[in-house]
Design a protein around this motif. Structure first.
Motif, mmCIF file in Angstrom:
data_model
loop_
_atom_site.group_PDB
_atom_site.id
_atom_site.type_symbol
_atom_site.label_atom_id
_atom_site.label_comp_id
_atom_site.label_asym_id
_atom_site.label_seq_id
_atom_site.Cartn_x
_atom_site.Cartn_y
_atom_site.Cartn_z
ATOM 1 N N CYS A 1 8.451 14.422 0.524
ATOM 2 C CA CYS A 1 7.767 14.336 1.808
ATOM 3 C C CYS A 1 7.042 13.002 1.957
ATOM 4 N N ILE A 2 6.332 12.558 0.926
ATOM 5 C CA ILE A 2 5.606 11.298 0.999
ATOM 6 C C ILE A 2 6.565 10.116 1.146
ATOM 7 N N GLN A 3 7.705 10.190 0.482
ATOM 8 C CA GLN A 3 8.718 9.141 0.637
ATOM 9 C C GLN A 3 9.204 9.063 2.081
ATOM 10 N N ASP A 4 9.489 10.224 2.667
ATOM 11 C CA ASP A 4 9.909 10.256 4.069
ATOM 12 C C ASP A 4 8.804 9.714 4.977
ATOM 13 N N ALA A 5 7.572 10.124 4.695
ATOM 14 C CA ALA A 5 6.442 9.703 5.522
ATOM 15 C C ALA A 5 6.270 8.185 5.492
ATOM 16 N N ALA A 6 6.342 7.598 4.299
ATOM 17 C CA ALA A 6 6.169 6.154 4.162
ATOM 18 C C ALA A 6 7.265 5.383 4.896
ATOM 19 N N LYS A 7 8.470 5.894 4.853
ATOM 20 C CA LYS A 7 9.585 5.242 5.542
ATOM 21 C C LYS A 7 9.451 5.378 7.049
ATOM 22 N N GLN A 8 9.175 6.590 7.507
ATOM 23 C CA GLN A 8 9.137 6.857 8.939
ATOM 24 C C GLN A 8 7.935 6.219 9.636
ATOM 25 N N ILE A 9 6.820 6.145 8.965
ATOM 26 C CA ILE A 9 5.632 5.594 9.624
ATOM 27 C C ILE A 9 5.821 4.107 9.921
ATOM 28 N N ARG A 10 6.545 3.405 9.064
ATOM 29 C CA ARG A 10 6.805 1.992 9.316
ATOM 30 C C ARG A 10 7.837 1.797 10.418
ATOM 31 N N SER B 1 2.394 2.058 -3.308
ATOM 32 C CA SER B 1 1.420 2.666 -4.213
ATOM 33 C C SER B 1 1.195 4.132 -3.882
ATOM 34 N N LEU B 2 1.090 4.451 -2.599
ATOM 35 C CA LEU B 2 0.881 5.842 -2.192
ATOM 36 C C LEU B 2 2.061 6.712 -2.623
ATOM 37 N N VAL B 3 3.271 6.213 -2.433
ATOM 38 C CA VAL B 3 4.465 6.980 -2.806
ATOM 39 C C VAL B 3 4.503 7.241 -4.304
ATOM 40 N N SER B 4 4.200 6.224 -5.099
ATOM 41 C CA SER B 4 4.327 6.363 -6.555
ATOM 42 C C SER B 4 3.229 7.218 -7.172
ATOM 43 N N ARG B 5 2.068 7.295 -6.511
ATOM 44 C CA ARG B 5 0.922 7.957 -7.127
ATOM 45 C C ARG B 5 0.637 9.363 -6.607
ATOM 46 N N THR B 6 1.136 9.703 -5.427
ATOM 47 C CA THR B 6 0.718 10.961 -4.806
ATOM 48 C C THR B 6 1.346 12.190 -5.435
ATOM 49 N N LEU C 1 0.829 -1.204 0.000
ATOM 50 C CA LEU C 1 0.000 0.000 0.000
ATOM 51 C C LEU C 1 0.865 1.255 0.000
ATOM 52 N N LEU C 2 1.880 1.280 0.845
ATOM 53 C CA LEU C 2 2.752 2.456 0.929
ATOM 54 C C LEU C 2 3.495 2.692 -0.377
ATOM 55 N N PHE D 1 -6.301 0.068 4.045
ATOM 56 C CA PHE D 1 -6.728 1.272 3.340
ATOM 57 C C PHE D 1 -5.761 2.404 3.651
ATOM 58 N N GLY D 2 -5.421 3.193 2.643
ATOM 59 C CA GLY D 2 -4.448 4.259 2.859
ATOM 60 C C GLY D 2 -4.826 5.562 2.190
ATOM 61 N N LEU D 3 -4.267 6.639 2.710
ATOM 62 C CA LEU D 3 -4.485 7.978 2.163
ATOM 63 C C LEU D 3 -3.216 8.786 2.355
ATOM 64 N N SER D 4 -2.835 9.515 1.347
ATOM 65 C CA SER D 4 -1.711 10.440 1.465
ATOM 66 C C SER D 4 -2.051 11.725 0.729
#
Length: 256
Positions: free
Chosen positions: A90-99, A50-55, A47-48, A73-76
């Motif tokens: 920012c989304i790349q950092d978010a996806a890495k840090q949230i995990r 997909s969020l990184v590549s599409r946002t 999911l993450l 389910f995810g939202l960015s």
């Protein structure tokens, strides 16, 4: 209100500089710990990705991955004034840090200055979520509270109206002269999955916290999972004034 959110965390005073590498805060719901053998963790990773590549292409993505009880389910979303390069970073950092910060939870959210990201094993799209909030405020008070609050209220009313217009995709921003030498800047934003009515509701709740947490303060930020509100006495949204001083003293609080 669910007792899981009855947590109060007071952070020390600090000098805060807006950098995408430093999250403003996160929430890891320990009631949703992932059980051994579940596919949820692997599905979150998919999911993450997909969020990184599409946002970055349009600043917003809401999607899901998996099936049945393992579906997530995810939202960015990036701040509406932020360019695609900063959004992607920012989304790349978010996806890495949230995990890293919420490795075993199926419900997690992370806030940055430029973006927000969340996932859950329950669908949340289109629902106003103000169950958990993060508040930042300037430790300094304004010199003329009555005058300041009059202009702040008028500016907030104006940009909230902007945000609920479909063409603005949940974003409202503006500035107003408080005095000859002081300008007030403000920005609000809802996640794009909300209807105009739900966006208005979320922003009303967020702005309603000013009196409690930010009364007469020179700056304030309210961050919920469904909307974001901020005002400052310096320009903070793009395009920025290159001569502005972006450092300020703040106190932060994370509160249900």
């Amino acid at each position: 209100m669910n007792s899981i959110y009855k947590i109060l965390l007071l952070l020390a005073l600090c000098i805060c500089h807006a950098q995408s590498a430093d999250p403003l805060g996160q929430f890891c719901n320990t009631d949703t710990n992932i059980t051994s053998g579940s596919k949820i963790s692997a599905n979150i990773d998919h999911l993450l990705s997909s969020l990184v590549s599409r946002t970055a292409s349009n600043g917003f993505t809401a999607t899901s991955y998996g099936q049945g009880q393992d579906q997530v389910f995810g939202l960015s979303q990036c701040r509406g004034d932020v360019g695609s390069t900063d959004c992607a970073s920012c989304i790349q950092d978010a996806a890495k840090q949230i995990r890293q910060r919420c490795p075993n939870q199926a419900d997690a959210r992370i806030w940055y200055d430029y973006c927000f990201l969340r996932y859950n094993n329950k669908s949340f799209a289109g629902q106003v979520d103000t169950s958990f909030g993060i508040f930042y405020w300037n430790v300094d008070n304004v010199s003329d509270p009555d005058n300041f609050n009059k202009y702040l209220g008028a500016l907030m009313d104006e940009i909230k109206k902007q945000a609920v217009e479909p063409k603005n995709e949940g974003l409202g921003k503006g500035e107003t002269k408080v005095s000859q030498f002081v300008t007030l800047y403000a920005l609000v934003q809802c996640t794009r999955d909300l209807s105009p009515l739900d966006c208005a509701q979320c922003l009303a709740i967020a702005v309603g916290n000013f009196e409690t947490f930010c009364n007469n303060r020179k700056g304030c930020r309210v961050l919920y999972s469904s909307c974001y509100v901020r005002y400052e006495l310096y320009p903070f949204f793009f395009p920025l004034d290159s001569n502005s001083n972006m450092a300020d003293t703040r106190m932060a609080i994370v509160y249900p």
